[in-house]
Write an enzyme that holds these catalytic residues in place. Structure first.
Site, short mmCIF file in Angstrom:
data_model
loop_
_atom_site.label_atom_id
_atom_site.label_comp_id
_atom_site.label_asym_id
_atom_site.label_seq_id
_atom_site.Cartn_x
_atom_site.Cartn_y
_atom_site.Cartn_z
N ARG A 1 0.89 -1.16 0.00
CA ARG A 1 0.00 0.00 0.00
C ARG A 1 0.93 1.20 0.00
O ARG A 1 1.97 1.18 0.66
CB ARG A 1 -0.82 0.07 1.29
CG ARG A 1 -1.56 -1.21 1.57
CD ARG A 1 -2.27 -1.09 2.91
NE ARG A 1 -2.82 -2.39 3.26
CZ ARG A 1 -3.86 -2.58 4.07
NH1 ARG A 1 -4.43 -1.54 4.64
NH2 ARG A 1 -4.30 -3.79 4.33
N ASP B 1 0.55 5.41 0.90
CA ASP B 1 -0.44 6.32 1.47
C ASP B 1 -0.83 7.40 0.47
O ASP B 1 -0.16 7.63 -0.54
CB ASP B 1 0.13 6.99 2.73
CG ASP B 1 0.44 5.96 3.80
OD1 ASP B 1 -0.20 4.90 3.83
OD2 ASP B 1 1.34 6.25 4.62
N ARG C 1 7.84 7.72 6.97
CA ARG C 1 7.68 9.17 7.17
C ARG C 1 7.90 9.57 8.63
O ARG C 1 8.32 10.70 8.90
CB ARG C 1 6.31 9.61 6.67
CG ARG C 1 6.23 9.58 5.15
CD ARG C 1 4.81 9.46 4.64
NE ARG C 1 4.02 10.58 5.09
CZ ARG C 1 2.68 10.62 5.02
NH1 ARG C 1 2.00 9.59 4.53
NH2 ARG C 1 2.03 11.68 5.43
#
Lengths: 247, 247
Positions: A49, A51, A199
């Protein structure tokens, strides 16, 4: 037939790779195009995935294809002709039947681009995180070493409910690189990543670079498994899924 | 006090440099910010109009400033802090009183970025013109030489009513350059340019590169002063005003 494709996409218009009810995803765009060509529903599995707003240089995906034509380079051209310009298929090839983009993945490499410059750049604002103060790379590199290894990464994961099994991951490499044109890249390679983990690592390393926290504080933070001890999550537009390794 | 500034901007959100009734211009944004700092109306003169969607790496502008503070580097920082991230002032300095960004300009250099690649690039679609077929650079370079010199450029100007005086301009250089990452740059330096002139030169050169027209046809086209004989106008997003020379 099992097909493996590699995609690059500019994430700014998408809610990420995976289908979501709150916006358009890259997976949805790709499935639409493949289903249109196949004239029946095609489902795609992505390696990872990504974001909302995160970019990819080398996302890998796989899907079953039972049409004789188009196939191979014909299919590759057809998909790119129908996809929007911000999603490009960079390679498309037949894969062994047991290949699965997500389950077969061994390692993923992410890159985070920081633009370290007093005033920023009109052309890179959508593709980097602009940090206007100088960063101490020596301290950042020292801190980065603490992220390497197999451990519980709860303290750098947002929303721990996202992953219901284990918070243990292995990071093989976490490098802080000085690049041309005032860029600093942080590259993180691991066997998997928790939600917003890269992040949060970047946000924490930038705090170290600014002198807001010590490089030595990282081990304590990781041992605590407490998200509140980490730095802020760096913005999505600096992050790129660079590639996925399968062996 | 007379101030000379150099600006870079991403043109995609703007109707160009000059104030227009149909959208937001870079000039308008800059005048808003300077007027806010000065607490009175400030008017800015730009070296060049740029069209809707065209970018700048080195637009030059000038304005009168009669405040003691902020000035110099203080003013530079204040302007960048208030401007949106897609417009950056790269330099700001005192200039002689007789300096005028438009009237003092001697030469302007434009660069046009072509991405010559079968499928394009997700991250450069807003900053290049994607041409999917191969281009013959030998033929393009031969054709480019025909644009160099002092002559009437009516055949590569859109909307000739735009300039009411003369269609004669001097082009000092027209270069076709092979660059890394599948890019071809066309650089055109001249003492001034007619409306959409660089983009029409580029569109015509790309026709030559594709083999749609001969390099030898350029002189005939220029002599005809007939816009219908030139190629299509290349899209705005590939064009950059690189810099303005004053001596």
């Amino acid at each position: 037939m099992n097909i493996r494709i590699v995609l690059a996409y500019d994430g700014q218009a998408y809610v990420g790779w995976q289908r979501q009810s709150n916006g358009i995803s890259v997976q949805e765009k790709l499935e639409e195009v493949l289903s249109r060509i196949a004239e029946k529903k095609v489902q795609v599995e992505g390696a990872s995935r990504t974001d909302t707003g995160v970019h990819a240089l080398g996302m890998t995906a796989s899907f079953r294809w039972d049409r004789v034509r188009p196939s191979g380079s014909e299919l590759h051209r057809a998909v790119n002709a129908l996809l929007p310009g911000d999603i490009r298929v960079t390679s498309l090839a037949k894969a062994p039947l047991k290949f699965h983009a997500r389950f077969s993945a061994k390692r993923k490499l992410y890159r985070y681009r920081i633009l370290c410059h007093p005033t920023g750049d009109a052309f890179r604002r959508l593709y980097t995180w602009h940090v206007s103060s100088p960063l101490n790379l020596f301290a950042m590199r020292k801190a980065a070493r603490s992220f390497v290894g197999k451990m519980d990464f709860s303290s750098v994961a947002a929303n721990p409910g996202y992953d219901r099994t284990t918070m243990v991951r292995t990071i093989f490499r976490c490098a802080v690189l000085r690049k041309p044109n005032d860029e600093i890249h942080i590259e993180v390679e691991g066997d998997g990543f928790l939600y917003k983990m890269v992040r949060t690592i970047v946000g924490t390393l930038v705090d170290v670079g600014k002198g807001k926290r010590d490089a030595e504080s990282i081990s304590t933070m990781l041992n605590s498994r407490d998200r509140r001890l980490a730095g802020k999550t760096a913005p999505a537009q600096g992050l790129y899924l660079v590639h996925v390794k399968y062996h």
